[in-house]
Design an enzyme around this catalytic site. Structure first.
Site, PDB file in Angstrom:
ATOM      1  N   HIS A  97      -8.194   0.918   3.253  1.00 57.36           N
ATOM      2  CA  HIS A  97      -8.248  -0.468   2.779  1.00 57.36           C
ATOM      3  C   HIS A  97      -9.579  -1.079   3.199  1.00 57.36           C
ATOM      4  CE1 HIS A  97      -7.251  -4.755   2.448  1.00 57.36           C
ATOM      5  NE2 HIS A  97      -6.348  -4.371   1.564  1.00 57.36           N
ATOM      6  N   GLU A 145      -9.357  -1.568  -6.049  1.00 51.10           N
ATOM      7  CA  GLU A 145      -9.482  -3.011  -5.894  1.00 51.10           C
ATOM      8  C   GLU A 145     -10.870  -3.346  -5.375  1.00 51.10           C
ATOM      9  OE1 GLU A 145      -6.433  -4.311  -3.242  1.00 51.10           O
ATOM     10  OE2 GLU A 145      -7.200  -3.180  -1.545  1.00 51.10           O
TER      11      GLU A 145
END
Length: 236
Positions: A97, A145
């Protein structure tokens, strides 16, 4: 160990550290009910301390950890042991992430260690190039993302065009790889549009947890996933 399987379309809820304890379990139970109601698979990425409670309170959601380290039993104060995550009830783990980035070398080690203990891997990538690099490491899923959209961005028409570009880049390396497109998901309309545009899945953190009624927003988003996917399949 049973083999991990997820059905398209799916949705990921990433509570980060917005929720913990009873509040996290309550939202996970709601997600569990919605998964059954709308026939949409849901990944719930709980904090380490909540994994066992969430896993024990749910039957349908896929419980994932928010990170892990490529360590083995032994020395390593503060490290997150893959075996411990699995023992606590996690079915998978989120890796790389933007808030917990990994080098490709460490990411590869994490994916291999996760596979050894039976944890599925959802690997984050910021663009098409990173997505293709991640796909070379054979994770179970990729979460595409843009870091600039996380927690504050807004989806736009040009962003929708990127979905096809990212999908093509990843599928050239790993045909059929499930791809979740996230970040900047503020409401159910964002969810609907991103699934209609070609995503296998999407997800949200702040869009749900900062809503006036998080459980209501979660249901609207899951309902939008189901509707967009159904319409997409019917138009083929």
């Amino acid at each position: 160990m049973d083999q991990f399987k997820i059905n398209k379309p799916f949705f990921e809820i990433g509570p980060k550290v917005y929720l913990y304890g009873e509040d996290a379990v309550r939202l996970a139970v709601k997600a569990d009910q919605l998964s059954e109601k709308y026939h949409v698979d849901i990944i719930f990425t709980a904090q380490y301390t909540d994994l066992a409670a969430v896993a024990g309170a749910t039957r349908h959601v896929h419980v994932f950890a928010q990170h892990m380290d490529p360590v083995r039993p032994g020395r390593g104060i503060g490290a997150v042991l893959p075996e411990a995550l699995r023992s606590a009830g996690a079915r998978g783990v989120l890796l790389n992430h933007a808030e917990r980035p990994l080098t490709l070398g460490v990411l590869h080690q994490c994916i291999e260690r996760a596979r050894e203990v039976g944890l599925a891997t959802l690997v984050c990538a910021g663009d098409a190039e990173e997505g293709a690099a991640a796909a070379c490491l054979s994770p179970d899923m990729i979460l595409a993302e843009s870091p600039v959209l996380i927690g504050r961005g807004k989806r736009g028409p040009e962003d929708m065009m990127e979905i096809r570009k990212i999908n093509q880049a990843i599928h050239r390396v790993a045909p059929g790889m499930p791809i979740l497109h996230g970040a900047g998901i503020s409401n159910e309309q964002d969810v609907y549009e991103i699934i209609k545009a070609g995503a296998d899945a999407t997800g949200s953190t702040s869009g749900i947890l900062q809503a006036e009624n998080p459980e209501e927003m979660l249901e609207k988003m899951i309902q939008a996933v189901e509707r967009a996917w159904r319409e997409r399949q019917a138009s083929k």
